[in-house]
Design an enzyme around this catalytic site. Structure first.
Site, PDB file in Angstrom:
ATOM      1  N   CYS A  79     -58.180 -31.062 -54.185  1.00 16.70           N
ATOM      2  CA  CYS A  79     -58.304 -31.725 -55.589  1.00 16.70           C
ATOM      3  C   CYS A  79     -58.858 -33.121 -55.634  1.00 16.70           C
ATOM      4  O   CYS A  79     -59.699 -33.570 -55.102  1.00 16.70           O
ATOM      5  CB  CYS A  79     -57.440 -30.984 -56.637  1.00 16.70           C
ATOM      6  N   HIS A 169     -55.670 -26.084 -55.418  1.00 16.21           N
ATOM      7  CA  HIS A 169     -54.221 -26.572 -55.023  1.00 16.21           C
ATOM      8  C   HIS A 169     -53.663 -25.492 -54.100  1.00 16.21           C
ATOM      9  O   HIS A 169     -52.716 -24.626 -54.690  1.00 16.21           O
ATOM     10  CB  HIS A 169     -53.469 -26.834 -56.014  1.00 16.21           C
ATOM     11  N   GLU A 171     -51.111 -25.818 -52.110  1.00 18.43           N
ATOM     12  CA  GLU A 171     -49.918 -25.975 -52.026  1.00 18.43           C
ATOM     13  C   GLU A 171     -49.074 -25.461 -53.200  1.00 18.43           C
ATOM     14  O   GLU A 171     -47.726 -25.384 -53.241  1.00 18.43           O
ATOM     15  CB  GLU A 171     -49.694 -27.476 -51.775  1.00 18.43           C
TER      16      GLU A 171
HETATM   17  N1  GLN Z   1     -59.220 -34.553 -62.509  1.00 14.02           N
HETATM   18  C1  GLN Z   1     -58.315 -35.108 -61.427  1.00 14.02           C
HETATM   19  C2  GLN Z   1     -59.053 -36.146 -60.963  1.00 14.02           C
HETATM   20  O1  GLN Z   1     -60.193 -36.108 -61.314  1.00 14.02           O
HETATM   21  C3  GLN Z   1     -58.196 -34.170 -60.160  1.00 14.02           C
HETATM   22  C4  GLN Z   1     -57.178 -33.187 -60.540  1.00 14.02           C
HETATM   23  C5  GLN Z   1     -56.192 -32.673 -59.715  1.00 14.02           C
HETATM   24  O2  GLN Z   1     -56.248 -33.283 -58.352  1.00 14.02           O
HETATM   25  N2  GLN Z   1     -55.514 -31.739 -60.030  1.00 14.02           N
HETATM   26  O3  GLN Z   1     -58.979 -37.105 -60.016  1.00 14.02           O
END
Ligand code: GLN
Length: 190
Positions: A79, A169, A171
């Site tokens: 992410c 994610h 994890e």
């Molecule tokens: N929206 C976050 C970003 O742009 C990422 C979200 C996340 O890691 N769950 O950094």
């Protein structure tokens, strides 16, 4: 097997728990000197990429981390971690580590679909549950980047050399399959 986890912000504890469930040791990267320890791979967790990007620069972690990843250190970015690795961020925002030749779009699913779950087949991993939290997707991959997962017609997982980037994610799910796959890459590089 010792895996570093960038622990300046975000969901690092969940990765450490999963690593420990799989019998791997983890060490936290919180300051520049932590990079001097021996480790076989690194995880860049989810969180807020702008905050993590700022902190790694302020804490003096940025350059050493970038060099280690560029020289082949197995890296899993989830992410916001994927956003940290991307060479380009759609919309003209400045990239961070810029080690992974892809363009990512941040918060790409909009507000309504801010958080959702899905299932998808990930190459060399199998079918796993995917949890998205204000997730990015990969808008474009450059040469040499393999697409390892798509969901809803969007690219959500890529591999480039020893760098793995996923917009979900792993994890926070019960499946350890993606972490096992990553540990396999780390073992092969040892
Ligand atoms: N929206 C976050 C970003 O742009 C990422 C979200 C996340 O890691 N769950 O950094």
């Amino acid at each position: 097997m010792k895996i570093a986890v960038l622990a300046v912000q975000g969901a690092f504890a969940e990765h450490e728990k999963m690593l420990s469930d799989l019998g791997a040791e983890s060490i936290e990267i919180r300051k520049k000197s932590d990079l001097e320890h021996d480790f076989d791979g690194i995880i860049l967790p989810g969180g807020e990429s702008t905050v993590m990007g700022k902190l790694i620069r302020e804490l003096g972690i940025y350059e050493g981390l970038r060099k280690r990843i560029e020289s082949g250190l197995p890296t899993l970015g989830t992410c916001a971690g994927l956003i940290l690795m991307a060479k380009n961020i759609a919309g003209g925002e400045s990239p961070h580590l810029a080690t992974l030749p892809v363009t990512v779009k941040r918060n790409a699913y909009g507000r309504q679909l801010g958080s959702f779950t899905a299932k998808a087949y990930v190459s060399d991993v199998g079918e796993i549950p995917l949890t998205f939290i204000r997730a990015p997707y990969v808008e474009r991959v450059d040469e040499g980047v393999d697409i390892i997962a798509t969901a809803g017609g969007k690219i959500v997982g890529v591999k480039y050399g020893n760098q793995l980037g996923v917009s979900f994610h792993p994890e926070v799910t019960k499946s350890t399959a993606l972490h096992e796959y990553f540990l396999g890459i780390c073992t092969n590089c040892k």
